[in-house]
Design a protein around this motif. Structure first.
Motif, PDB file in Angstrom:
ATOM      1  N   GLN A   3       0.833  -1.196   0.000  1.00 57.70           N
ATOM      2  CA  GLN A   3       0.000   0.000   0.000  1.00 57.70           C
ATOM      3  C   GLN A   3       0.867   1.244   0.000  1.00 57.70           C
ATOM      4  O   GLN A   3       1.997   1.221   0.474  1.00 57.70           O
ATOM      5  CB  GLN A   3      -0.895   0.003   1.227  1.00 57.70           C
ATOM      6  CG  GLN A   3      -1.907  -1.104   1.222  1.00 57.70           C
ATOM      7  CD  GLN A   3      -2.923  -0.917   2.338  1.00 57.70           C
ATOM      8  OE1 GLN A   3      -3.010   0.124   2.967  1.00 57.70           O
ATOM      9  NE2 GLN A   3      -3.703  -1.958   2.577  1.00 57.70           N
ATOM     10  N   SER A   4       0.309   2.311  -0.525  1.00 62.48           N
ATOM     11  CA  SER A   4       0.964   3.610  -0.473  1.00 62.48           C
ATOM     12  C   SER A   4      -0.120   4.668  -0.273  1.00 62.48           C
ATOM     13  O   SER A   4      -1.299   4.416  -0.497  1.00 62.48           O
ATOM     14  CB  SER A   4       1.785   3.869  -1.739  1.00 62.48           C
ATOM     15  OG  SER A   4       0.986   3.790  -2.887  1.00 62.48           O
ATOM     16  N   PRO A   5       0.270   5.874   0.142  1.00 63.59           N
ATOM     17  CA  PRO A   5      -0.733   6.920   0.384  1.00 63.59           C
ATOM     18  C   PRO A   5      -1.288   7.504  -0.915  1.00 63.59           C
ATOM     19  O   PRO A   5      -0.547   7.716  -1.878  1.00 63.59           O
ATOM     20  CB  PRO A   5       0.013   7.968   1.195  1.00 63.59           C
ATOM     21  CG  PRO A   5       1.452   7.716   0.949  1.00 63.59           C
ATOM     22  CD  PRO A   5       1.602   6.286   0.556  1.00 63.59           C
ATOM     23  N   TYR A   6      -2.567   7.749  -0.906  1.00 68.81           N
ATOM     24  CA  TYR A   6      -3.281   8.400  -2.008  1.00 68.81           C
ATOM     25  C   TYR A   6      -4.083   9.549  -1.424  1.00 68.81           C
ATOM     26  O   TYR A   6      -4.547   9.475  -0.289  1.00 68.81           O
ATOM     27  CB  TYR A   6      -4.257   7.435  -2.690  1.00 68.81           C
ATOM     28  CG  TYR A   6      -3.605   6.384  -3.541  1.00 68.81           C
ATOM     29  CD1 TYR A   6      -3.529   6.522  -4.921  1.00 68.81           C
ATOM     30  CD2 TYR A   6      -3.069   5.234  -2.969  1.00 68.81           C
ATOM     31  CE1 TYR A   6      -2.945   5.542  -5.716  1.00 68.81           C
ATOM     32  CE2 TYR A   6      -2.479   4.258  -3.750  1.00 68.81           C
ATOM     33  CZ  TYR A   6      -2.416   4.422  -5.123  1.00 68.81           C
ATOM     34  OH  TYR A   6      -1.834   3.450  -5.900  1.00 68.81           O
ATOM     35  N   THR A   7      -4.277  10.580  -2.216  1.00 73.07           N
ATOM     36  CA  THR A   7      -5.139  11.690  -1.843  1.00 73.07           C
ATOM     37  C   THR A   7      -6.420  11.582  -2.660  1.00 73.07           C
ATOM     38  O   THR A   7      -6.368  11.392  -3.884  1.00 73.07           O
ATOM     39  CB  THR A   7      -4.459  13.045  -2.118  1.00 73.07           C
ATOM     40  OG1 THR A   7      -3.254  13.101  -1.347  1.00 73.07           O
ATOM     41  CG2 THR A   7      -5.359  14.204  -1.742  1.00 73.07           C
ATOM     42  N   VAL A   8      -7.550  11.681  -1.971  1.00 76.30           N
ATOM     43  CA  VAL A   8      -8.851  11.595  -2.635  1.00 76.30           C
ATOM     44  C   VAL A   8      -9.611  12.885  -2.379  1.00 76.30           C
ATOM     45  O   VAL A   8      -9.899  13.223  -1.229  1.00 76.30           O
ATOM     46  CB  VAL A   8      -9.665  10.390  -2.124  1.00 76.30           C
ATOM     47  CG1 VAL A   8     -11.006  10.310  -2.842  1.00 76.30           C
ATOM     48  CG2 VAL A   8      -8.884   9.091  -2.297  1.00 76.30           C
ATOM     49  N   ASN A  84       1.052   7.858  -6.593  1.00 72.28           N
ATOM     50  CA  ASN A  84       2.040   7.217  -7.465  1.00 72.28           C
ATOM     51  C   ASN A  84       2.245   7.972  -8.779  1.00 72.28           C
ATOM     52  O   ASN A  84       2.396   7.375  -9.845  1.00 72.28           O
ATOM     53  CB  ASN A  84       1.662   5.757  -7.734  1.00 72.28           C
ATOM     54  CG  ASN A  84       1.755   4.916  -6.483  1.00 72.28           C
ATOM     55  OD1 ASN A  84       2.587   5.155  -5.613  1.00 72.28           O
ATOM     56  ND2 ASN A  84       0.885   3.930  -6.369  1.00 72.28           N
ATOM     57  N   GLY A  85       2.210   9.306  -8.693  1.00 71.74           N
ATOM     58  CA  GLY A  85       2.500  10.141  -9.854  1.00 71.74           C
ATOM     59  C   GLY A  85       1.381  10.245 -10.873  1.00 71.74           C
ATOM     60  O   GLY A  85       1.608  10.779 -11.960  1.00 71.74           O
ATOM     61  N   GLN A  86       0.186   9.750 -10.551  1.00 71.79           N
ATOM     62  CA  GLN A  86      -0.928   9.808 -11.492  1.00 71.79           C
ATOM     63  C   GLN A  86      -2.194  10.279 -10.797  1.00 71.79           C
ATOM     64  O   GLN A  86      -2.354  10.085  -9.594  1.00 71.79           O
ATOM     65  CB  GLN A  86      -1.224   8.429 -12.085  1.00 71.79           C
ATOM     66  CG  GLN A  86      -0.139   7.864 -12.948  1.00 71.79           C
ATOM     67  CD  GLN A  86      -0.575   6.513 -13.519  1.00 71.79           C
ATOM     68  OE1 GLN A  86      -1.464   5.851 -12.995  1.00 71.79           O
ATOM     69  NE2 GLN A  86       0.060   6.111 -14.602  1.00 71.79           N
ATOM     70  N   THR A  87      -3.083  10.872 -11.583  1.00 71.96           N
ATOM     71  CA  THR A  87      -4.410  11.245 -11.098  1.00 71.96           C
ATOM     72  C   THR A  87      -5.439  10.543 -11.969  1.00 71.96           C
ATOM     73  O   THR A  87      -5.331  10.558 -13.200  1.00 71.96           O
ATOM     74  CB  THR A  87      -4.622  12.765 -11.157  1.00 71.96           C
ATOM     75  OG1 THR A  87      -3.661  13.387 -10.286  1.00 71.96           O
ATOM     76  CG2 THR A  87      -6.021  13.159 -10.720  1.00 71.96           C
ATOM     77  N   ARG A  88      -6.425   9.931 -11.309  1.00 72.96           N
ATOM     78  CA  ARG A  88      -7.522   9.264 -12.004  1.00 72.96           C
ATOM     79  C   ARG A  88      -8.827   9.707 -11.366  1.00 72.96           C
ATOM     80  O   ARG A  88      -8.860  10.107 -10.210  1.00 72.96           O
ATOM     81  CB  ARG A  88      -7.381   7.751 -11.926  1.00 72.96           C
ATOM     82  CG  ARG A  88      -6.151   7.254 -12.676  1.00 72.96           C
ATOM     83  CD  ARG A  88      -6.090   5.759 -12.694  1.00 72.96           C
ATOM     84  NE  ARG A  88      -4.876   5.350 -13.396  1.00 72.96           N
ATOM     85  CZ  ARG A  88      -4.392   4.129 -13.377  1.00 72.96           C
ATOM     86  NH1 ARG A  88      -5.032   3.183 -12.701  1.00 72.96           N
ATOM     87  NH2 ARG A  88      -3.305   3.833 -14.026  1.00 72.96           N
TER      88      ARG A  88
END
Length: 119
Positions: A3-8, A84-88
């Protein structure tokens, strides 16, 4: 997978037919307190992990809660997930998540919409 941190960042669908599902012409509302951090294995997993925060049953990595004066994260709303360097982008659907292109919907301030009691 690790797992790694994501911003939502959550965008609430404030069209009168919002619960019928996301549509590209529906206005979306957001605010600074609708942004959360979660640990996840993918962008879609991050959207899934933000859902309990947006439904007032969990907190995020920083122990932040969904605002009490805002309706819950639901069908028709949009999650902007960055990590991880991307936005979806994902639209909340009746049975999970639909990945969508970056919305071109009108974005409005949350205050004064039907999604909150904020004036």
């Amino acid at each position: 997978m690790s797992q790694s941190p994501y911003t939502v960042a959550v965008y609430l669908n404030v069209d009168r037919n919002n619960f019928d599902g996301y549509q590209p012409h529906h206005p979306l509302a957001t605010a600074n307190d609708l942004v959360f951090r979660v640990n996840a294995i993918s962008h879609e997993d991050a959207a899934e992990k933000a859902w309990p925060v947006g439904n007032k049953v969990a907190t995020d990595l920083d122990n932040r809660s969904w605002p009490r004066d805002v309706r819950s994260f639901s069908v028709g709303d949009v999650a902007k997930v960055t990590g991880n360097g991307q936005t979806r982008f994902y639209a909340c659907a009746r049975g999970g998540w639909d990945e969508i292109a970056e919305p071109t919907n009108p974005v409005v301030a949350l205050a004064g919409t039907r999604a909150t009691s904020r004036k």
